[in-house]
Every structure is written in C-alpha cells, then in structure tokens.
Design an enzyme around this catalytic site. Structure first.
Site, short mmCIF file in Angstrom:
data_model
loop_
_atom_site.label_atom_id
_atom_site.label_comp_id
_atom_site.label_asym_id
_atom_site.label_seq_id
_atom_site.Cartn_x
_atom_site.Cartn_y
_atom_site.Cartn_z
CG ASP A 169 -1.92 -1.10 1.23
OD1 ASP A 169 -2.29 -1.55 0.12
OD2 ASP A 169 -2.35 -1.52 2.31
CE1 TYR A 199 1.83 -7.22 3.80
CE2 TYR A 199 1.47 -9.54 4.35
CZ TYR A 199 1.47 -8.52 3.43
OH TYR A 199 1.10 -8.77 2.14
CE1 TYR A 214 -6.93 -6.51 -1.25
CE2 TYR A 214 -8.56 -8.26 -0.97
CZ TYR A 214 -7.90 -7.35 -1.78
OH TYR A 214 -8.22 -7.28 -3.11
#
Ligand SMILES: [Zn+2]
Ligand SMILES: [Zn+2]
Length: 402
Positions: free
Chosen positions: A228, A292, A364
C-alpha cells in the site's frame, strides 16, 4: 544437390511457358530440398533440366539481386542504436507472393520456399557481415522490418529489462506512477499541473538514472505484488523488473545507477541486473507468502493472554475476504480465500500492540486486523470483540524462491 535435381526432373516445365526466372527464384522452387546450398546455387544447378528462360525475372522483378543494398540500408539505420542482437523481418509485395503461390500450384511442387523467408535470411546474413552482431530469433534487441518496394526500413526496438529487489523506506509513495484521478494525467488545479496523485513513486525513483543513461522513451515497473502507499517495504526487499522502452544505449554503468537510487533516502535497490521479458512473467506470476509488521490500536484495553490466544486462532482457519471497501470502487467485488501462516504478538501495552503476520500472497492484512465492517471473516477485531485501528503496516519479508 541430387535431391533437388531429382525433383526438378519430374516437373512439367512446359507449364512455365515463356516466363523468365532468375537463378534464385528458380532454385527457391526447390528451396526446402537439399541442405547447405543457397537458392541461387540450386537455380544454377537445375537451369539445364528446367528449360526455364533467364532474363528479367517474372516472379521477383529483380528483388533477389538487391539483398546487398537492402542490407546496407538496414546497417545504416542500426548505426544510431546500441544493441547486441537483431532480427530481420520483411514486407513482401502481396502481388509477388500471389504470383509465387500460383506458380507452385501450376508446377505441383513438393518443397518450395516462400520468398519472404529468403529475403529475411539473405538480408540477415549480409547485415550480420556488415555490423558484426548476431541475429536472434527469440529475443532480438532490435527487429528491422525491410520493405523492398519502397527501400524503407522500420526498426522496432525492444525494451531493456533490469531486475532487482527494492526497499521502500518511507510511507506515502505509491509503487507505480499514479495518474491524477481528476485530469487523468493531463495536469489540473488538483494535482498542481503534475498530472499525478503523488509527486513521485518507487517506479520513478528506480527509473530516473537508468532513463538518463539509456535515453529511453518511457518506463514501466513490474513488481512481485505491491505494498500500500502508506506501507513501507523493508527486509530483503521486493523483487521487480524495470522495463525501459526504446533505449538508445543498453550497456550502462549499473553500479552507479544503483548508487544514485540509494542516495534518494526514499527507495533502495540491491542491484540492477540485466533481465529478459521472461523475468517479467516470473515476477508477475509469483505467489510468495509475505510477512508483515502491524502496529494496531485497540478501542478498549485488551489483555495480552487473550490477544495471543485470538491471534493463534486466526492461524488455524481459512480467511474469507470480500474486496475491501477502500478498493472496491476500482476492483470487482468478489471474495478471496486466504490463509494466515503465522500470527504473533511482538509486544503490547494493552492499547497498542505490534504484531507479526505471515500470510499467503493476495491477503488483505489491514482488513484481517480491523475486519472491514464484517467483509473479512474472521478478523482480529471480531475475535477480540474490540474495534482495531491499523496505525502502521510494513512488509518485512517476501518469501520467494530468490
Ligand atoms: Zn527472381
Ligand atoms: Zn490533475
């Protein structure tokens, strides 16, 4: 040559009539027979048995005697470019091709070669001698299309591909150039005339020096997925292929180009390595897991033991994700099924926690945490029964083969 002579011996040459043929056009009627000869040599060999008249050629109208001058035309055009390999193509007059095909039918020939492939090969051989570069059938740097009817050569210059891994050290930069959504790139008041939503991008930072050095006309960045705009890309970086369109120069100082990127303070690259179009497919098709780091704030305090328990429950089951609210305006509203490989708590003070999540490609992560109003199930917020806000997101590892 015996095979050629045998085939010529059974042709009913009377059907050729008064039409004269040059040696190359005569030999090309048997062009797929007997190896290691030019069509001209085949023609000289069969001239006697064929009874074909010589003289101004009915078929090619002199084209086969112009290969040398066409090759010089190509070589002159190529002089302006830096390349290692080339390929010759041609546009042959359709009327000539029609004459050729009707003659094959009239003479009931078994192994004729089309003139187009003779032109490509014979001009190619001569260009090779003139420029001392190698032809390549599969991935030439430059494709030269010869049009003998107009003595014209068109060059199609293939892109330069460079691969590497990039790190994005700051938030607020998109991966690729993002055109302004009001003017679509023309420039308007909203974008201050730049035509862009963001002043720069990973793509523009990676391409700037290579563009200057190569003299390319444009660029594209092919990444193994994308982070992103507000996420950093850390760890060992994200694999990419940078494509430079129509480069004047291909032999660049890649070390200097890398060093220039690395002084940007925004993006780092490990190296620029020469690559091919196949490498683009490889990075685009990769389904690597990603890890992440997520900084999350809870709407009300959450006990550490409970947080750890609910995170481990996320690991154990498939996650269904409807296209997130934030992207559904530009992507189809569908449901993805992904799994979380690992979900750990790095630290928490009860209100803000630092998490580490490894998930399949295409997951996501923000939605996995906050739930996106029930569009992602299960989610951390659902499991905890507490609203979650993602404060920061970073990609810290991409588990690809490289
Ligand atoms: Zn001819
Ligand atoms: Zn605009």
């Amino acid at each position: 040559m015996d095979e050629v002579l045998a085939a010529a011996g059974i042709v009913e040459w009377s059907r050729l009539g008064e039409r004269p043929l040059c040696d190359a056009c005569l030999g090309r009627l048997f062009g797929k027979l007997g190896h290691g000869h030019t069509n001209e040599a085949r023609g000289i060999a069969v001239r006697g048995v064929s009874g074909a008249r010589s003289g101004s050629c009915w078929l090619c109208e002199g084209l086969t005697s112009r290969y040398e001058s066409l090759a010089r035309l190509v070589a002159r055009k190529l002089e302006l470019w830096d390349y290692d390999t080339f390929l010759i193509g041609s546009k042959v007059d359709p009327e000539l091709q029609a004459r050729e095909e009707s003659l094959w039918a009239e003479l009931s020939l078994a192994g004729p070669e089309p003139i187009k492939s003779e032109v490509n090969r014979e001009v190619g051989k001569r260009v090779c001698d003139l420029v001392h570069k190698e032809p390549s059938l599969t991935s030439p740097d430059i494709l030269a299309i010869v049009d003998p009817s107009f003595d014209h050569v068109d060059l199609s210059v293939n892109p330069l591909f460079l691969r590497g891994r990039y790190r994005k050290l700051v938030r607020g930069i998109p991966q690729t150039r993002w055109p302004c959504n009001r003017c679509r790139g023309k420039g308007c008041a909203k974008c201050g005339g730049t035509g862009k939503m963001y002043p720069t991008s990973v793509e523009e930072i990676l391409a700037a020096e290579v563009m200057r050095e190569s003299g390319g006309t444009g660029h594209a960045l092919h990444g193994m997925g994308r982070e992103d705009v507000d996420a950093r890309m850390l760890g060992s970086g994200r694999p990419f292929v940078l494509e430079i369109k129509e480069p004047r120069r291909r032999h660049l100082d890649l070390g200097t180009a890398r060093d220039r990127v690395n002084t940007s303070g925004q993006v780092e690259v490990d190296a620029f390595v020469p690559a091919t179009r196949q490498d683009v497919l490889a990075v685009k098709s990769d389904r690597a897991d990603k890890t992440y780091r997520v900084l999350v704030r809870f709407a009300s305090p959450v006990d550490e033991a409970k947080l750890k328990k609910e995170m481990s429950i996320l690991e154990a089951q498939p996650i269904a994700q409807r296209t997130p609210t934030r992207v559904v305006h530009r992507r189809a509203d569908t449901t993805r099924h992904r799994s979380v490989k690992r979900a750990e708590v790095l630290s928490t003070d009860g209100t803000v926690a630092e998490l580490r999540v490894t998930a399949e490609a295409g997951s996501y992560i923000k939605e996995l945490v906050h739930g996106d109003q029930g569009r992602t199930k299960p989610s951390l917020a659902d499991q905890l029964g507490v609203a979650c806000e993602v404060l920061e997101l970073d990609v810290v590892d991409i588990h690809d083969e490289g």
